[in-house]
Design an enzyme around this catalytic site. Structure first.
Site, PDB file in Angstrom:
ATOM      1  N   CYS A 162       0.805  -1.219   0.000  1.00 46.46           N
ATOM      2  CA  CYS A 162       0.000   0.000   0.000  1.00 46.46           C
ATOM      3  C   CYS A 162       0.842   1.275   0.000  1.00 46.46           C
ATOM      4  O   CYS A 162       0.301   2.375  -0.134  1.00 46.46           O
ATOM      5  CB  CYS A 162      -0.930   0.009   1.211  1.00 46.46           C
ATOM      6  SG  CYS A 162      -1.793  -1.551   1.446  1.00 46.46           S
ATOM      7  N   HIS A 301      -2.929   8.155   5.561  1.00 53.73           N
ATOM      8  CA  HIS A 301      -3.157   6.858   4.913  1.00 53.73           C
ATOM      9  C   HIS A 301      -4.618   6.469   5.131  1.00 53.73           C
ATOM     10  O   HIS A 301      -5.277   6.003   4.209  1.00 53.73           O
ATOM     11  CB  HIS A 301      -2.204   5.819   5.487  1.00 53.73           C
ATOM     12  CG  HIS A 301      -2.205   4.520   4.768  1.00 53.73           C
ATOM     13  ND1 HIS A 301      -2.003   4.422   3.400  1.00 53.73           N
ATOM     14  CD2 HIS A 301      -2.389   3.236   5.199  1.00 53.73           C
ATOM     15  CE1 HIS A 301      -2.055   3.151   3.030  1.00 53.73           C
ATOM     16  NE2 HIS A 301      -2.292   2.414   4.108  1.00 53.73           N
ATOM     17  N   GLU A 312      -1.988   5.305  13.206  1.00 49.32           N
ATOM     18  CA  GLU A 312      -1.529   6.475  12.445  1.00 49.32           C
ATOM     19  C   GLU A 312      -1.774   7.751  13.247  1.00 49.32           C
ATOM     20  O   GLU A 312      -0.961   8.682  13.209  1.00 49.32           O
ATOM     21  CB  GLU A 312      -2.213   6.555  11.079  1.00 49.32           C
ATOM     22  CG  GLU A 312      -1.641   7.651  10.202  1.00 49.32           C
ATOM     23  CD  GLU A 312      -2.231   7.709   8.804  1.00 49.32           C
ATOM     24  OE1 GLU A 312      -1.702   8.482   7.970  1.00 49.32           O
ATOM     25  OE2 GLU A 312      -3.228   7.003   8.532  1.00 49.32           O
ATOM     26  N   LYS A 333      -9.322   8.300   0.957  1.00 50.29           N
ATOM     27  CA  LYS A 333      -9.919   6.967   0.831  1.00 50.29           C
ATOM     28  C   LYS A 333     -11.385   6.950   1.252  1.00 50.29           C
ATOM     29  O   LYS A 333     -12.101   5.985   0.960  1.00 50.29           O
ATOM     30  CB  LYS A 333      -9.126   5.952   1.642  1.00 50.29           C
ATOM     31  CG  LYS A 333      -7.723   5.680   1.091  1.00 50.29           C
ATOM     32  CD  LYS A 333      -7.001   4.637   1.921  1.00 50.29           C
ATOM     33  CE  LYS A 333      -5.597   4.375   1.407  1.00 50.29           C
ATOM     34  NZ  LYS A 333      -4.669   5.502   1.677  1.00 50.29           N
ATOM     35  N   HIS A 338      -9.441   2.172  -1.149  1.00 50.26           N
ATOM     36  CA  HIS A 338      -8.003   1.936  -1.067  1.00 50.26           C
ATOM     37  C   HIS A 338      -7.516   1.374  -2.393  1.00 50.26           C
ATOM     38  O   HIS A 338      -7.821   0.237  -2.753  1.00 50.26           O
ATOM     39  CB  HIS A 338      -7.717   0.965   0.071  1.00 50.26           C
ATOM     40  CG  HIS A 338      -6.279   0.893   0.459  1.00 50.26           C
ATOM     41  ND1 HIS A 338      -5.254   1.401  -0.314  1.00 50.26           N
ATOM     42  CD2 HIS A 338      -5.667   0.361   1.566  1.00 50.26           C
ATOM     43  CE1 HIS A 338      -4.108   1.194   0.283  1.00 50.26           C
ATOM     44  NE2 HIS A 338      -4.331   0.568   1.431  1.00 50.26           N
ATOM     45  N   PHE A 397       1.533  -3.166   4.069  1.00 46.77           N
ATOM     46  CA  PHE A 397       1.770  -4.472   4.673  1.00 46.77           C
ATOM     47  C   PHE A 397       3.263  -4.798   4.598  1.00 46.77           C
ATOM     48  O   PHE A 397       3.916  -4.555   3.580  1.00 46.77           O
ATOM     49  CB  PHE A 397       0.994  -5.567   3.932  1.00 46.77           C
ATOM     50  CG  PHE A 397      -0.475  -5.608   4.257  1.00 46.77           C
ATOM     51  CD1 PHE A 397      -1.028  -4.807   5.237  1.00 46.77           C
ATOM     52  CD2 PHE A 397      -1.312  -6.479   3.571  1.00 46.77           C
ATOM     53  CE1 PHE A 397      -2.382  -4.870   5.541  1.00 46.77           C
ATOM     54  CE2 PHE A 397      -2.667  -6.546   3.863  1.00 46.77           C
ATOM     55  CZ  PHE A 397      -3.195  -5.733   4.856  1.00 46.77           C
TER      56      PHE A 397
END
Length: 411
Positions: A162, A301, A312, A333, A338, A397
């Site tokens: 990502c 994010h 975050e 998003k 995403h 990830f």
């Protein structure tokens, strides 16, 4: 170190097939979530995604080229075409070995793998498409863009899940800073709304459990339950500042800072204390040579998963201290879902559009946050606001953290 300008942008998104349409949708708070139509979802728990609508590869390249590209590559070429045209890059006036490409994809073509696996099982290995490998592998986005536009400089495929799009732009930024290229096309692309894509992320419990378009992607909301799969591409033209000025380019923004770290913690969960992401943000700010207090806005994010949004938030507080409460934080998003490897790239474009138009968009769908999520996440409506710096985060990830700092250009 050389200064790096952004002179072109191109976007293929679930809420617009070019940067102008994308911007109008962001301002309006338009969401791109609807029922999946690419395959039968009868047996799937998740039935909703953020699909690109109305895209035809032949509108951006000759039909023969389009047929030899999977969708993620077509998206990349289309976004690159818009970016090149906006930047007014004339390749016959450039040294092609000084023009490069850093466009990544986190997954590549799941469609090609699924399609040819069925052939393997039903008809045997002799019926597998000879082009399967060059159709599916992730580096073919950068390869096809380079071929389409004659870019003979550095060609990279950064793959950090990502964080792919943000890392790609960051590495292109560094490439120009140190003098290895004059121009780089940089960004990310993805098209993973397929049975194995949706099924795999559902099995991981990463996707939203809501099939209500208005309550599925709700970053920083107490009822968030996972992300919504999106697709598309974002590409920016990065250019050495003096090179851009010499050819009379319209400069949209500057990239001034880049930070990249690893949590070294877990294959899917961010570090709980947020320190890895915090260090990426700190490094980007330090790279730019400014104080943390000069950063007024963060494009988070903000995936709408429980862990990401909480950790975050902790990271932002670690990086900025009390100043975190003075900043505006939003998640694009909330409208487009995403986009995996493309997420960071389309979010960089969102940052530049907001900065250029002195407007910060809302985090759509956000109604109420839990106690620890106490920053200004732009609940409700967007607001007019001038700001000089925008920070954007991507967390992938594997523990990959990437932050980019963008600045409004001042001649």
């Amino acid at each position: 170190m050389k200064r790096v300008a952004v002179t072109g942008m191109g976007a293929i998104t679930p809420i617009g097939l070019n940067t102008e349409a994308y911007w109008e949708s962001l301002k309006a708070g338009k969401i791109g979530f609807e029922e999946i139509t690419q395959f039968d979802t009868t047996d799937f728990k998740v039935k909703i995604a953020a699909s690109v609508k109305g895209f035809q590869g032949k509108d951006y390249m000759d039909p023969k080229s389009a047929r030899r590209m999977e969708l993620f590559c077509q998206y990349a070429v289309a976004a690159a075409k818009e970016a090149m045209e906006q930047a007014n890059i004339q390749m016959d006036q450039e040294d092609p070995y000084r023009v490069g490409c850093a466009i990544g994809s986190g997954v590549g073509s799941l469609q090609a793998m699924e399609r040819e696996h069925i052939k393997l099982l039903e008809k045997g290995p002799g019926r597998i498409n000879p082009l399967l490998v060059p159709l599916m592998i992730t580096n073919m986005a950068a390869g096809n863009v380079s071929i389409q536009f004659g870019l003979k400089g550095k060609s990279l495929n950064v793959v950090t899940a990502c964080a792919t799009g943000t890392h790609s732009i960051g590495e292109a930024f560094r490439t120009i800073q140190v003098g290895d290229a004059d121009i780089m096309l940089a960004g990310g692309t993805e098209s993973s709304i397929t049975p194995i894509g949706i099924g795999g992320f559902t099995a991981l419990t990463a996707l939203s459990s809501s099939n209500d378009p208005k309550r599925c992607s709700i970053p920083f909301d107490k009822d968030r339950s996972g992300f919504v799969m999106g697709e598309g591409a974002g590409v920016v033209v990065l250019e050495e500042l003096e090179h851009a000025k010499a050819r009379g380019a319209n400069i949209l923004a500057e990239v001034v800072g880049y930070g990249a770290t690893s949590d070294a913690y877990h294959i899917t969960s961010p570090a709980e204390d947020g320190m890895g992401a915090a260090m990426a943000m700190k490094n980007a700010v330090q790279d730019a040579g400014i104080s943390p207090e000069e950063v007024e806005y963060i494009n988070a994010h903000g995936t709408s998963t429980h862990h990401n949004d909480l950790f975050e938030t902790r990271a932002i507080k670690l990086a900025f201290g009390e100043h975190a409460y003075d900043m505006k934080v939003n998640s694009t998003k909330s409208m487009i879902g995403h986009l995996l490897g493309a997420a960071g790239a389309v979010e960089v474009i969102a940052c530049i559009l907001q900065m250029s138009n002195s407007y910060i968009h809302a985090t759509v769908g956000l109604e109420e946050s839990e106690e620890e999520l106490d920053l200004n996440y732009m609940k409700g409506q967007g607001i007019p606001q001038e700001f000089q710096y925008a920070l954007t985060n991507s967390l992938g990830f594997g523990g990959h953290n990437a932050s980019l700092l963008l600045k409004k250009y001042q001649a």
